[in-house]
Design an enzyme around this catalytic site. Structure first.
Site, PDB file in Angstrom:
ATOM      1  N   LYS A 113      23.794  71.254  32.937  1.00 49.60           N
ATOM      2  CA  LYS A 113      23.805  69.828  33.277  1.00 49.60           C
ATOM      3  C   LYS A 113      23.098  69.475  34.591  1.00 49.60           C
ATOM      4  CE  LYS A 113      28.273  70.079  32.558  1.00 49.60           C
ATOM      5  NZ  LYS A 113      29.693  69.906  32.271  1.00 49.60           N
ATOM      6  N   ASP A 139      36.715  71.651  31.119  1.00 52.57           N
ATOM      7  CA  ASP A 139      37.155  70.285  30.769  1.00 52.57           C
ATOM      8  C   ASP A 139      37.681  70.187  29.338  1.00 52.57           C
ATOM      9  OD1 ASP A 139      34.592  70.704  29.795  1.00 52.57           O
ATOM     10  OD2 ASP A 139      33.745  68.819  30.512  1.00 52.57           O
TER      11      ASP A 139
HETATM   12  C1  BGC Z   1      29.270  73.210  29.975  1.00 52.39           C
HETATM   13  C2  BGC Z   1      30.682  73.294  29.428  1.00 52.39           C
HETATM   14  C3  BGC Z   1      31.329  71.924  29.471  1.00 52.39           C
HETATM   15  C4  BGC Z   1      30.458  70.907  28.762  1.00 52.39           C
HETATM   16  C5  BGC Z   1      31.053  69.510  28.786  1.00 52.39           C
HETATM   17  C6  BGC Z   1      28.488  72.118  29.258  1.00 52.39           C
HETATM   18  O1  BGC Z   1      27.235  71.962  29.841  1.00 52.39           O
HETATM   19  O2  BGC Z   1      28.607  74.429  29.823  1.00 52.39           O
HETATM   20  O3  BGC Z   1      31.441  74.220  30.166  1.00 52.39           O
HETATM   21  O4  BGC Z   1      32.583  72.016  28.851  1.00 52.39           O
HETATM   22  O5  BGC Z   1      29.188  70.869  29.361  1.00 52.39           O
HETATM   23  O6  BGC Z   1      31.236  69.041  30.073  1.00 52.39           O
END
Ligand code: BGC
Length: 508
Positions: free
Chosen positions: A195, A230
């Site tokens: 992200k 999360d």
């Molecule tokens: C992460 C996860 C997370 C998801 C939603 C992904 O990019 O790797 O760990 O649960 O985003 O936030």
């Protein structure tokens, strides 16, 4: 005289023919240009095709990969991470707990007062702050100083000078929504960032250690009771309110799912002892890959230009971080193929300039002349004044990209149901087709702005779920949107795993 008249007439006719020629030529050229743009759209539609047959192949692939990821470390692109959460909140939790929720565009601090009866969260206070962009690429010290000082101010404000019992430390649940290899319920190592975060010194480090150091630097003495993803927080809150909740999904900036698995099905951890016989598994499904996924040339380019090529293939087709950029790439291709958007705008060349909430706004623009589409094209992409038919084209692009994302997310959810035998077919090893076995009520908790705030996305997801499962089975599957589950769930888990709790062992 007669000759002069004839000459004028011939002259006029020649000019008229020339003008007509120019007009016709222009029309032909413009039709050709339009034809090229329509060609780009058709190609997009075809390569994003998600027939129910294809979705069922994705379902099967998801279930198979889940098995492989549970069978051995590195057995699949699905990491299927252990969470060490072997019991979920039941409603008997009491006391005041804090939570930190770090993982997407925003960062949240929360305090929950739990009343000890199911569904009685007496009060919750949530403070939300956007993460300053520079901290996403800074150092772990900067990031955790920011988090700790925000938490400190929040506590001071919330407690307003009142004394917290000196007999026990304040307890905290930490939601850290990135792939973490957990060592215990309250410790884990960051595998990689997703992200858009890129704090290099943290990869491979123990996350709670980094937080603790930040808390100490900022004069806070707190107990970090749990470290959770999360999706795990969302599952905890879902289960707290409804004991039939078996899985949780997030579709926001990133996407992921977690679910309750039998301990004996986690073959890569032979002899895993849990009090309940089960454990929550964090799938990290953003990394799922299958040749059945409908991939376009835009996905290929986006992936190749990303900092993590060949990684997060599912997330790159589904989540809010990427949908806007897929739409931008399609508009860019059209703009390069023809001038229907005017000269290629330099903004259109900037990766990630078009954020997904703008895609949602354009898609859901119900004004007769698509004013919102025109405004966003102008303000975000510097494409001024395009005719209505071009605005309609943009809406169509948003629709194709969003529909594919929502339908793939639905297939992912059914994949989980299949793995745990809740899709009405008798599970992955079943040789039967649709079975007549009794379907149990099955709840999937769900969060994330794509689902909660983008109505068309949500409707497409529900539609696909019904198509894949069939109406009969689908009526037993309930998608329940929770609110702040990622954070509140961490506070609940901090309570149910509290070191002060006398009754910390409960069955799932
Ligand atoms: C992460 C996860 C997370 C998801 C939603 C992904 O990019 O790797 O760990 O649960 O985003 O936030």
């Amino acid at each position: 005289m007669g000759r002069v008249t004839l000459g004028v007439a011939v002259g006029v006719a020649v000019v008229a023919c020339a003008v007509a020629g120019v007009v016709v030529g222009r029309r032909v050229r413009s039709r050709r240009k339009w034809g090229r743009v329509v060609g780009v759209l058709r190609e997009l539609e075809e390569s994003c095709e998600t027939t129910v047959g294809r979705l069922r192949q994705v379902v099967d692939a998801m279930a198979v990969e889940m098995h492989a990821g549970l069978a051995s470390e590195g057995g699949s692109k699905l990491k299927m991470l252990l969470t060490f959460v072997d019991h979920l909140p039941t409603g008997s939790e009491v006391g005041t707990y804090y939570a930190l929720d770090l993982g997407g565009t925003n960062f949240r601090v929360l305090r929950a007062e739990l009343g000890g009866r199911r569904s009685s969260i007496l009060s919750k206070d949530v403070e939300l702050q956007p993460i300053p962009q520079h901290l996403m690429r800074s150092t772990s010290e900067d990031l955790f100083d920011f988090i700790s000082s925000t938490l400190k101010q929040f506590i001071e404000k919330e407690e307003n000078g009142s004394e917290f019992s000196s007999l026990r430390k304040r307890e905290l649940g930490f939601t850290f929504s990135f792939p973490v290899k957990q060592i215990s319920i309250c410790s884990g190592i960051l595998i990689k960032w997703t992200k858009g975060f890129a704090i290099e010194d943290m990869v491979g480090r123990e996350v709670v250690e980094c937080l603790r150091a930040g808390l100490i630097r900022n004069g806070l003495d707190m107990e970090v009771a749990v470290l959770v993803n999360d999706t795990v927080g969302t599952l905890a809150l879902g289960h707290y309110h409804d004991a039939d909740t078996v899985a949780a999904v997030i579709i926001g900036t990133g996407t992921n799912a977690s679910y309750l698995e039998r301990a004996d099905a986690i073959i890569k951890c032979q002899g895993l002892l849990t009090t309940s016989g089960g454990m929550v598994v964090n799938m990290e499904w953003g990394n799922f890959w299958s040749s059945h996924l409908p991939r376009t040339s835009y996905d290929v380019e986006l992936d190749a230009e990303s900092p993590n090529p060949n990684d997060l293939g599912f997330e790159k087709m589904i989540s809010g971080m990427y949908l806007g950029d897929i739409v931008r790439r399609v508009i860019l291709r059209m703009s390069q193929e023809s001038d229907i958007f005017g000269p290629v705008s330099s903004s259109l060349l900037v990766p990630f300039i078009l954020h997904t909430p703008f895609v949602a706004k354009m898609h859901e623009d119900d004004s007769p002349d698509l004013q919102e589409v025109a405004r966003i094209l102008k303000e975000k992409l510097e494409i001024p004044e395009v005719p209505l038919k071009v605005r309609k084209l943009v809406v169509r692009i948003c629709d194709v990209v969003t529909r594919r994302a929502a339908r793939l997310a639905a297939a992912g959810i059914v994949g989980i149901l299949k793995k745990i035998g809740r899709d009405g077919t008798g599970g992955i090893n079943s040789v039967r087709g649709r079975s007549d076995m009794k379907m149990k009520r099955t709840v999937v908790a769900i969060e994330g702005a794509l689902y909660t705030s983008y109505t068309v996305f949500r409707e497409y997801l529900h539609e696909a779920l019904n198509e894949i499962l069939g109406e009969e089975i689908a009526q037993h599957v309930i998608l329940k949107a929770t609110e702040d589950g990622s954070g509140i769930g961490a506070a609940l888990l901090a309570a149910s795993h509290s070191s002060y709790s006398v009754d910390s062992v409960q069955l799932l």
